[in-house]
Design a protein around this motif. Structure first.
Motif, PDB file in Angstrom:
ATOM      1  N   GLY A   1       0.797  -1.219   0.000  1.00 42.95           N
ATOM      2  CA  GLY A   1       0.000   0.000   0.000  1.00 42.95           C
ATOM      3  C   GLY A   1       0.828   1.266   0.000  1.00 42.95           C
ATOM      4  O   GLY A   1       0.355   2.323   0.416  1.00 42.95           O
TER       5      GLY A   1
ATOM      6  N   ARG B   1      -5.439  -0.416  -2.635  1.00 42.05           N
ATOM      7  CA  ARG B   1      -4.569  -0.363  -1.461  1.00 42.05           C
ATOM      8  C   ARG B   1      -3.877   0.992  -1.349  1.00 42.05           C
ATOM      9  O   ARG B   1      -3.739   1.559  -0.262  1.00 42.05           O
TER      10      ARG B   1
ATOM     11  N   SER C   1      -2.202 -11.021  -1.634  1.00 40.32           N
ATOM     12  CA  SER C   1      -3.025  -9.829  -1.392  1.00 40.32           C
ATOM     13  C   SER C   1      -4.484 -10.195  -1.150  1.00 40.32           C
ATOM     14  O   SER C   1      -5.220  -9.420  -0.518  1.00 40.32           O
TER      15      SER C   1
ATOM     16  N   VAL D   1      -8.655  -5.512  -0.435  1.00 40.77           N
ATOM     17  CA  VAL D   1      -9.055  -4.109  -0.387  1.00 40.77           C
ATOM     18  C   VAL D   1      -9.680  -3.771  -1.729  1.00 40.77           C
ATOM     19  O   VAL D   1      -9.063  -3.946  -2.779  1.00 40.77           O
TER      20      VAL D   1
END
Length: 399
Positions: A103, A247, A362, A367
């Motif tokens: 991120g 992210r 991930s 996200v």
């Protein structure tokens, strides 16, 4: 001369890098309007994708810097090979994926330059890199552009709040001032950032593909990108932008500071101005660094806002590591591909496996547009009211 398999492989890899650049840098334009509720998340990335596509056709100055200035090529310089460019791209892509996973809004541009420089140093030698161009059009803009953009965003934010403040005429006390108009303004400023992003970042991949075509003997040294290269890069970065990069949007939208509409408007205006100026001058600017600097500056410009310096420190470390880290991966890949076809195959397989691993990893903490940035009534703040018909007006009068 026909395009060889290696040249075709590098072109495909360059377009994949362009795709990662798109989703890595979507936050530069759309994190703040999403955070303030000016635009719905999915609408924001779609708008950014379209404007990135358009912006990629507007300028080729940065592409010329990459293809003919960073690494020497042609009869009077060093004949860089497609293998070296392959190695450089591998360093850039792996760093982009790693920072996306964390991120961190690191620079895709510096990852690309670092990968190329590392690969060229190992595969050819120090004389292959034009260090004067690296200093003047990469290093110095990296140092000064975020500072300038942050200072401009700071001043704009202070002005925005000063010009829209109100006081009670009797007591002199400051009154609560609604600044919803800045949300509407954010639609236009964030769109300008997305357009500017296309004029700068898409050019870098155009420059890489042009460089590999020159290295492969299919294009004359010193020439600019062909139309099919411009179109392919434009669509690649647009598709990547639409993918979201949620992210990094989370970090830019709320990780650095709490963003209000006036701040977002100021930060986006500052970012767009810096990117457009650099594209005109041919500077291969890091749009991520400029956008981050603008957000920090806008946070400092609003009283009562806290800048999260811990996150700023993490991003700063990422900035410092980008060039050397990508260069290290590019150099190692160059050593591997230097052994021949087997080395190229091993590098390609290991690189693909690393990208796949990071993508699957991930998914453990997904996200997306639904949880990237928490805002109240995201995307509902800006509504353009339709004109009422005569029938509806009469109904309203009767109520």
């Amino acid at each position: 001369m026909e395009i060889t398999f290696m040249v075709a492989l590098v072109i495909a890899l360059a377009l994949f890098f362009d795709f990662t650049n798109g989703f890595h840098d979507t936050a530069n334009a759309m994190a703040t309007p999403i955070a303030t509720g000016a635009i719905k998340p999915k609408t924001a990335v779609a708008l950014a994708a379209v404007l990135n596509l358009v912006g990629a056709f507007l300028s080729t100055e940065v592409a010329k810097t990459v293809s003919g200035g960073l690494i020497r090529e042609g009869s009077e310089g060093i004949h860089i090979t497609p293998d070296i460019i392959f190695a450089g791209l591998m360093g850039a892509i792996l760093w982009n994926m790693f920072t996306w996973l964390k991120g961190l809004p690191s620079s895709s541009s510096h990852a690309l330059f670092g990968g190329l420089i590392g690969a060229a140093l190992v595969g050819i030698g120090f004389h292959s890199v034009n260090f004067e161009t690296v200093l003047m059009k990469v290093i110095l803009p990296a140092v000064f552009a975020p500072l300038i953009a942050g200072a401009v965003a700071y001043v704009c934010t202070r002005l925005a709040y000063a010009l829209t403040s109100r006081h009670d005429p009797e007591t002199g006390d400051k009154l609560t001032q609604k600044r919803g108009g800045f949300r509407t303004g954010q639609i236009f400023t964030s769109s300008l950032v997305a357009l500017a992003h296309g004029t700068n970042d898409a050019q870098k991949t155009m420059g890489i593909i042009t460089l590999v075509l020159i290295a492969g003997g299919t294009q004359e040294p010193g020439s600019g990108p062909q139309f099919w290269v411009i179109a392919a890069c434009a669509f690649a970065i647009a598709i990547g932008t639409y993918a979201g990069g949620w992210r990094i949007i989370r970090t830019m939208g709320s990780g650095l500071t709490e963003v209000k509409p006036a701040q977002g408007f100021s930060a986006e205006s500052s970012t767009a101005s810096a990117i457009l100026a650099s594209s005109h001058l041919g500077f291969a600017l890091s749009t991520t660094q400029v956008a981050s600097g603008s957000v920090i500056g806008s946070g400092l410009g609003r009283k009562g806002t806290t800048v999260r310096w811990g996150m700023v420190g993490r991003i700063g470390v990422g900035w410092l590591l980008t060039l050397p880290a990508a260069a290290a991966v590019g150099a190692l890949t160059a050593l591997l591909v230097g052994t021949g076809t087997v080395g190229v195959v091993i590098a390609a397989v290991v690189g693909c496996a690393a990208v796949l691993f990071m993508f699957l990893y991930s998914r453990k903490s997904h996200v997306g547009h639904h949880n990237a940035v928490e805002v109240e009534e995201a995307g509902t703040a800006v509504r353009f009211q339709k004109k009422k018909s005569a029938k509806n007006k009469s109904k309203d009068a009767q109520r």
